[in-house]
Each structure stands twice: as C-alpha cells, then as structure tokens.
Design an enzyme around this catalytic site. Sequence first.
Site, PDB file in Angstrom:
ATOM      1  N   ASP A 193      47.570  79.809 -45.481  1.00 50.99           N
ATOM      2  CA  ASP A 193      46.580  79.707 -46.547  1.00 50.99           C
ATOM      3  C   ASP A 193      46.813  80.775 -47.604  1.00 50.99           C
ATOM      4  O   ASP A 193      46.981  81.958 -47.286  1.00 50.99           O
ATOM      5  CB  ASP A 193      45.171  79.865 -45.963  1.00 50.99           C
ATOM      6  CG  ASP A 193      44.099  79.873 -47.028  1.00 50.99           C
ATOM      7  OD1 ASP A 193      43.847  78.808 -47.617  1.00 50.99           O
ATOM      8  OD2 ASP A 193      43.544  80.955 -47.291  1.00 50.99           O
ATOM      9  N   GLU A 233      50.668  76.275 -48.091  1.00 48.16           N
ATOM     10  CA  GLU A 233      49.628  75.810 -49.008  1.00 48.16           C
ATOM     11  C   GLU A 233      49.794  76.512 -50.347  1.00 48.16           C
ATOM     12  O   GLU A 233      49.527  77.706 -50.468  1.00 48.16           O
ATOM     13  CB  GLU A 233      48.239  76.098 -48.428  1.00 48.16           C
ATOM     14  CG  GLU A 233      47.104  75.496 -49.229  1.00 48.16           C
ATOM     15  CD  GLU A 233      46.290  76.526 -50.009  1.00 48.16           C
ATOM     16  OE1 GLU A 233      45.480  76.105 -50.856  1.00 48.16           O
ATOM     17  OE2 GLU A 233      46.472  77.732 -49.774  1.00 48.16           O
TER      18      GLU A 233
END
Length: 483
Positions: A193, A233
């Site tokens: 992330d 991501e």
Amino acid sequence: MEERRGVQLIAYADRFGGSVRGLLDLLDGPLAGVFDGVHLLPFFTPFDGADAGFDPVDHTAVDPRLGSWADVRALARRYTLMADLIVNHVSADSAEFRDVLARGDVSEHAGMFLTMSDVYPDGADEDELAGIYRPRPGLPFTPMTLGGRRRLVWTTFTSQQIDLNLAHPAGQAYLDGVLAALTDGGVSMVRLDAVGYAVKTAGTSSFMTPRTFDFIGDLTARARERGAEVLVEIHSHFERQVAIAARVDRVYDFALPPLLLHTLYTGDIAALRRWLDVRPANAVTVLDTHDGIGVVDVGPDQIEEGRPGLLAPEQVDALVEGIHTRSGGQSRQATGWAASNVDVYQVNCTYYDALGGDDDAYLLARAVQLFVPGVPQIYYVGLLAGRNDMGLLARTGVGRDINRHHYTREEIERDLDRPVVRRLLELVRLRNAHPAFDGDFRAAGEGSVVVLTWEAGEHRASLEADVATRTFRVDATPAPGGR
C-alpha cells in the site's frame, strides 16, 4: 501464459460479515463456489482509525473486535489470502511514535520516523519543495514537538499517518516484522500500500523514482523468500504501471475502470483498445476498490510534462463530470474539497452509480473486467451492485465512505437475489470454471464493438460487447455448464 487465478473478493471484515469468521461464513455459505481468494482489507489494530485501518497502531495484531490470527489462518486455509503491507506510514498513536513524541532523539525508535531534515539535511529551496509529488493539497510536513524540539515530520497523507524512514535500519526492521506477521498468519499475497511514496530523495518528486523501483524490488524479494506474491499499489501514469509490472508479481490495472466508464459514456472503444494492446498481463483487475475511481491513471503524466495519457485532459474532465451527472451529483458531494480525505486523483462513487444504476451497462463492464487477462478482484459493494451510501457520508464526512457500506446479513441475502447480481455471479463462475481462460487471449473490434476471445485447444470463450447499445453476448464452447 501465466498460471490463472480465480476471481477474488475485496472486503472489510467489519462491513461484510462483521468479523473475520463472519466473512468466512459468507464465503462458505451464500457465496460458496464463487471466489477463489479474498483481499482482506485492514484488520489490524485498530481497523477503524482515522483512515479505515490504513493507519495501524499495531500492524502485527488482529483487532480483537474482528477476531484473531487463528481466524485469519482459518480463512487462509480455505482461500488465497491477500493483506496489506502498509509500507509508507503508521499511526501517530503507535507506541513507537508516542515514545518519540515524548523522548525525541533519545528514543530507541527515533530512527524509524522521517523528518524533513532526514531528506534535506542542508535545507531545501522552493523549487525542491514544490517538486514533491503528493496526493493531497499542500506540503507533506506537519510541525510536531519531538522530545521538546520542534520538528517538521513527514506526513504524506494526513497528520495522523507518520511516514517511516525506510533508509534507516529501524524502519527496515519494522517492515520485516510486519511481513513476518502477515506470512505467519497465512497471507500468501501481499499488497504494498502507498509504496510509490515510500522512498524520499532530495532533488526528485519522491514518487516512483529509480530508488523507489529498487526498494520495491528488494521488498518483493524478501516477500518471495517468505512465500508471498507481491501486488504493487500505484496510481500514476499508465507507462509507469507497465514499467513496474516487469519488476514484480502483480500490478493493479487501475486504467481499466475509468477507461470503461469513458467507453460506455462515449460509445467509442478506441482508448480501451489501445490500452488492451499495451497493458501488462500480470495485473489484478478491478472496477472498484475501497478507494475512489482513479482518473490520474488515464490522464497525462502529473510529474513529467509532455507525456500524454490514454485520455486527453478534456476527456478526463468529461469523464469526471459524467460520473457526477450519472450519480445525480452524489459523487460531487463526496469528492475533492467537498469531503475530508481529499485526493487529487480519485472520484468517490460506487461503480454502479457511476453508470447511473444501469444494469446492462454495469454487467457489460464486469464482463470486460472478467475477460481481460489477470486476476479479477470484485469489491464487496460492487459484488452487490451497491448504491452510494449518502447516510454514511453524512455521518462521517469522509468521501470514500460513500462506497464503504456496512452490510447486514439480511441485506446481503436480499441483494444476492437481485437479477443484476445473479447475472454477475454467472459471469464470475464462467471465468472461474471455463478451461479456455487457461489459454491464449486476443482483443479485436472497432467503432463501438469490442471482442475479447480466449482459446485453449478445443475450448473457446468469447465476449462481444457493443458499448453504444450496452449489449453483450458471451459464447463458450464447450460450455462447462452453460450460461
């Protein structure tokens, strides 16, 4: 051709099942046979912080309100399990940062957190600071007093999310500890992330620089040593997605969601066809996630001027306005300055409402998602063709909550019986079961018609979709049970 993976669910345990065990009960119960895996959104302590779990106080602990590591391992025994390794930051309420607040440089954790002087020991001029890429307005620093000394702490996202100093052994050790906790808990796919922001380098944008690529490569290698695949991501220019795909196991196809909206709004497949010709095959495909609908992924480069996107700026503007119009203005209330959690590159809206609640358009978009190469993931709200939760938005003021509904078991069972959801589940089962998807893929089409075909020996599955009439046909021979 890479090994195929079945369709996966993206879900918060507290919003879809109530707990980790409750989510497993759904997957084994009314959703039996639908999903091969699940991206379990942050279940760490706490799961309901300032950023819905993406600001962990303890990234190695399961929030006891959701269950335990035993529950997570039980889920992992039945389904391929993905979880988030929140690379860039931790909560300002973490024990480590609270100790730094109190003791400053004498804290044993002082090296774990990033300040402006760590990156710019001799200071920075206006050009350097203006060149830092950030997904929110303003500079990425928050003045804080650490052990009696006023400092500029690096906070890329919010002042509640303190950036890690990943050039320091303490920051590296922290990430290794989290990675160990995840893989010991049964996680076999790790989502990095916000990794694009994780490495800060003076004189650069501090976003997806060569050093970031090196860091991603090193972290991917460490994850693989522990038996985990890595999904990166990144919301950025489409060419960066293609570049990073060669370095990791998986990247998101974040261009597909806005391109499909543009295609259905305009009736023109040209931009979609271009992307289908260049997109990486080792992608995780999504139409919706816990975040908003990205638009930076199809627009011109926000960092390097002169690099055009898949859509021209005026097309991106029309796309955003199209979402606002089809959602009856609801997305406008949840996006940008209208709501907290401001992002410069996302529109907050359910995908179903971005298509005006049109079942045919929605199913066509899902059919395309399920036919392009990669690992398809379907967000829990999208699974149920969910509408914008304006009540939750009003209560929290957080834009993304418009697409983060808390479902009761009764709501889930009711929505699973809706015709649009039943037809979506048929498409998911076809994608999971038909042997043609183990073979070769090709895309064709012109005007308003796109044709996506898979072939493996005698097995063939094809999708012919007319985006102008919002109709599509699936042919699968020999069919593994019919459609």
